[in-house]
Design a protein around this motif. Structure first.
Motif, PDB file in Angstrom:
ATOM      1  N   ALA A  99       1.140  -1.377   0.092  1.00  0.00           N
ATOM      2  CA  ALA A  99       0.122   0.487   0.297  1.00  0.00           C
ATOM      3  C   ALA A  99       0.815   1.293   0.069  1.00  0.00           C
ATOM      4  O   ALA A  99       1.008   1.981  -0.799  1.00  0.00           O
ATOM      5  CB  ALA A  99      -0.964  -0.261   1.409  1.00  0.00           C
ATOM      6  N   ALA A 132       2.176   1.536  -3.236  1.00  0.00           N
ATOM      7  CA  ALA A 132       1.413   1.892  -4.566  1.00  0.00           C
ATOM      8  C   ALA A 132       0.884   2.888  -4.396  1.00  0.00           C
ATOM      9  O   ALA A 132       0.208   4.139  -4.829  1.00  0.00           O
ATOM     10  CB  ALA A 132       0.347   0.879  -4.206  1.00  0.00           C
ATOM     11  N   ALA A 133       0.940   3.847  -3.163  1.00  0.00           N
ATOM     12  CA  ALA A 133       0.467   5.801  -2.799  1.00  0.00           C
ATOM     13  C   ALA A 133       2.141   6.518  -3.229  1.00  0.00           C
ATOM     14  O   ALA A 133       1.633   8.090  -3.004  1.00  0.00           O
ATOM     15  CB  ALA A 133       0.707   5.359  -1.638  1.00  0.00           C
ATOM     16  N   LEU A 181      -1.691  -3.827  -7.030  1.00  0.00           N
ATOM     17  CA  LEU A 181      -1.999  -3.770  -5.743  1.00  0.00           C
ATOM     18  C   LEU A 181      -3.209  -3.043  -5.370  1.00  0.00           C
ATOM     19  O   LEU A 181      -3.609  -2.745  -4.926  1.00  0.00           O
ATOM     20  CB  LEU A 181      -0.589  -2.984  -5.405  1.00  0.00           C
ATOM     21  N   ARG A 182      -3.504  -1.655  -6.607  1.00  0.00           N
ATOM     22  CA  ARG A 182      -4.247  -0.552  -6.511  1.00  0.00           C
ATOM     23  C   ARG A 182      -5.874  -1.770  -6.774  1.00  0.00           C
ATOM     24  O   ARG A 182      -7.011  -1.382  -6.300  1.00  0.00           O
ATOM     25  CB  ARG A 182      -4.450   0.181  -7.931  1.00  0.00           C
ATOM     26  N   ARG A 183      -6.218  -3.351  -7.526  1.00  0.00           N
ATOM     27  CA  ARG A 183      -7.094  -3.827  -7.213  1.00  0.00           C
ATOM     28  C   ARG A 183      -6.815  -4.729  -5.713  1.00  0.00           C
ATOM     29  O   ARG A 183      -7.971  -5.600  -6.430  1.00  0.00           O
ATOM     30  CB  ARG A 183      -6.697  -4.453  -8.681  1.00  0.00           C
ATOM     31  N   ARG A 184      -5.819  -4.835  -5.236  1.00  0.00           N
ATOM     32  CA  ARG A 184      -5.472  -5.830  -4.367  1.00  0.00           C
ATOM     33  C   ARG A 184      -5.854  -7.299  -5.061  1.00  0.00           C
ATOM     34  O   ARG A 184      -6.871  -8.076  -3.745  1.00  0.00           O
ATOM     35  CB  ARG A 184      -6.815  -5.464  -3.388  1.00  0.00           C
ATOM     36  N   GLU A 235       4.700   7.094  -9.449  1.00  0.00           N
ATOM     37  CA  GLU A 235       5.087   6.309 -10.658  1.00  0.00           C
ATOM     38  C   GLU A 235       7.362   6.108 -10.863  1.00  0.00           C
ATOM     39  O   GLU A 235       7.663   4.667 -10.026  1.00  0.00           O
ATOM     40  CB  GLU A 235       4.733   5.368 -11.877  1.00  0.00           C
ATOM     41  N   LEU A 260       2.401  -2.541  -9.532  1.00  0.00           N
ATOM     42  CA  LEU A 260       1.422  -1.364  -9.673  1.00  0.00           C
ATOM     43  C   LEU A 260      -0.260  -1.624  -9.475  1.00  0.00           C
ATOM     44  O   LEU A 260      -1.268  -1.798  -8.783  1.00  0.00           O
ATOM     45  CB  LEU A 260       1.919  -0.346  -9.344  1.00  0.00           C
ATOM     46  N   PRO A 261      -0.474  -2.146 -10.761  1.00  0.00           N
ATOM     47  CA  PRO A 261      -1.768  -2.361 -11.042  1.00  0.00           C
ATOM     48  C   PRO A 261      -2.567  -3.777 -10.031  1.00  0.00           C
ATOM     49  O   PRO A 261      -3.569  -3.328  -9.933  1.00  0.00           O
ATOM     50  CB  PRO A 261      -2.044  -2.438 -12.647  1.00  0.00           C
ATOM     51  N   GLY A 287      -1.792  -6.801   0.169  1.00  0.00           N
ATOM     52  CA  GLY A 287      -0.373  -5.893  -0.469  1.00  0.00           C
ATOM     53  C   GLY A 287       0.663  -6.531   0.205  1.00  0.00           C
ATOM     54  O   GLY A 287       1.204  -5.161   0.473  1.00  0.00           O
TER      55      GLY A 287
END
Length: 353
Positions: free
Chosen positions: A237, A240-241, A280-283, A244, A277-278, A301
Motif C-alpha cells: 500500500a 502504490a501510494a 496492488l491497486r486492485r488488491r 511512479e 502496481l495495477p 498488499g
C-alpha cells in the motif's frame, strides 16, 4: 594522487597542469603526484605511445607506470571492455601506491557524447546525468574529472600555446565504435541546436533530479520495509501510494538489498508499472520474475522478494542473455541505468533507474 594519462591533449594537459600546480610556491608537500598509462594492446603503436608518456612524465619529475591489459580481447563491445579493464587497472595501481584519488582528463565533449549515447540507449535520468565530476572508484579511492566542464578545444589550445606535444587516438574516428559514429554526426546535430553545451546542461539537470529521486526512494524504501525475513517484504500500500518514478526506484533499491543481479530499466518498468502496481491497486495477487528474483504480491498488499525457483531462474537467465535491440548498430550491449553506468553503456553488477 594518480593521473590517468593516455597521451591525448586532455590527459596531457592534466599532467602538465598538475605538475605546474605541484611545483608552484606554497603548494602542499603532502600531495604526491604519480602518472599511469594503460596500454590496452589494441594497436601496434600503443606500447611506443605509452613509453612517450613515460618520457614526458619523467621530464616533469613525475613517477610513471605502464599498466598493460593482458589476456584475450572480446570480439564485440570492445570499447566497453577496454573501459572496464582500464578502471580496474587504475584502481589496482592506485591501491598499490596508496593513492586515494585518480584523476582523468574527461571534458565537456566527452560528457556530451556520453549523454547522447545514453539517450540513444533509452536511459532514464540517472543515465542522462552522464559522468559525475567525482565518484567512488574502489573502496577508499575516488575518481575525479576536473576538466568535465571544459571544452576539449580549450585544452588543445592550452597545449598548443605552450608547445606541449600530444597524441591523437585513431580510435576516435574509427566508425566501428559508437562514440566515433556519433562524433561524426556533431555538425548535423549542432545545426539543429543539439550542441555539446546543451547536452552537458541536460546532464547537470538530470543529475539534480536523479539525486532528489534517489533520496526520496531511499526514504520510501526504509518506510515500506516490513520486519522479519528473509524474504525481504514491503508494504504494498505504501508503494502504490508513491509517484511512479519513486516507486520504480524504491523497488529497484529493494532488489539491490535483496541481492538481485543485473536488470534493465524497461523490464523493471514492465514489472512495476505493468503488473505490480495495477495488482496492488486492485488488491489482487501477482507473481513475476526479474533479475533472478521472484517478486510476488498477495491480496493483502504484501510484496515479497525471494530468489526465483530454479526453473524460473533458468528462464530469466536465458532472457537476460538474449539481450535487447542493437540500439547503437554494432552489437554493443543495451544500457543499464544507474551509478554503475558512469562512462557509457556497460555491463554492471546491478542497475537502477
Amino acid at each position: 594522487m594518480l593521473l590517468a594519462v593516455s597521451g591525448g591533449p586532455d590527459s596531457t594537459a592534466l599532467m602538465h597542469a598538475a605538475a605546474a600546480v605541484g611545483a608552484a610556491p606554497g603548494a602542499s608537500a603532502q600531495v604526491a603526484i604519480q602518472v599511469a598509462t594503460v596500454d590496452h594492446g589494441l594497436r601496434p603503436a600503443s606500447a611506443a605511445e605509452a613509453e612517450g608518456v613515460a618520457r614526458a612524465a619523467r621530464a616533469l619529475r613525475l613517477p610513471h607506470a605502464v599498466l598493460s591489459w593482458a589476456g584475450p580481447k572480446p570480439g564485440t563491445g570492445l570499447q566497453d571492455a577496454a573501459r572496464a579493464a582500464r578502471y580496474a587497472l587504475l584502481a589496482a595501481h592506485a591501491e598499490k601506491i596508496g593513492a586515494g584519488l585518480v584523476l582523468t582528463g574527461h571534458t565537456l565533449d566527452d560528457q556530451a557524447e556520453t549523454v547522447l549515447m545514453r539517450l540513444a540507449a533509452g536511459s532514464g535520468p540517472a543515465g542522462l546525468a552522464g559522468m559525475r565530476v567525482e565518484r567512488p572508484l574502489a573502496p577508499g579511492i575516488a575518481l575525479g574529472r576536473p576538466f568535465l566542464n571544459l571544452p576539449k578545444a580549450a585544452l588543445v589550445a592550452w597545449c598548443e600555446a605552450r608547445g606541449i606535444l600530444h597524441l591523437r587516438d585513431p580510435a576516435n574516428a574509427d566508425p566501428r565504435f559508437a562514440r566515433a559514429r556519433l562524433r561524426a554526426a556533431w555538425p548535423v546535430l549542432e545545426r539543429e541546436g543539439l550542441s555539446p553545451q546543451r547536452l552537458a546542461r541536460l546532464a547537470e539537470r538530470a543529475a539534480r533530479d536523479d539525486a532528489a529521486l534517489r533520496i526520496a526512494a531511499e526514504q520510501a524504501l526504509d518506510a515500506a520495509l516490513l520486519p522479519g525475513g528473509p524474504p525481504l517484504r514491503l508494504d504494498g500500500a505504501a508503494l502504490a501510494a508513491l509517484p511512479e518514478a519513486v516507486a520504480l526506484r524504491c523497488l529497484d533499491g529493494a532488489l539491490t538489498r535483496a541481492g538481485a543481479g543485473p536488470r534493465r530499466l524497461e523490464r523493471l518498468e514492465a514489472l512495476i508499472l505493468g503488473t505490480l502496481l495495477p495488482a496492488l491497486r486492485r488488491r489482487e495477487a501477482s507473481r513475476r520474475t526479474l533479475a533472478g528474483f521472484l517478486v510476488a504480491s498477495d491480496a493483502a498488499g504484501i510484496i515479497s522478494l525471494a530468489p526465483a525457483p530454479p526453473r524460473r531462474q533458468k528462464a530469466a537467465d536465458a532472457a537476460l542473455a538474449a539481450g535487447g535491440l542493437d540500439l547503437l548498430g554494432k552489437g554493443e550491449p543495451p544500457a543499464y541505468i544507474g551509478e554503475v553506468c558512469t562512462d557509457g553503456p556497460t555491463k554492471p553488477s546491478g542497475a537502477s533507474v
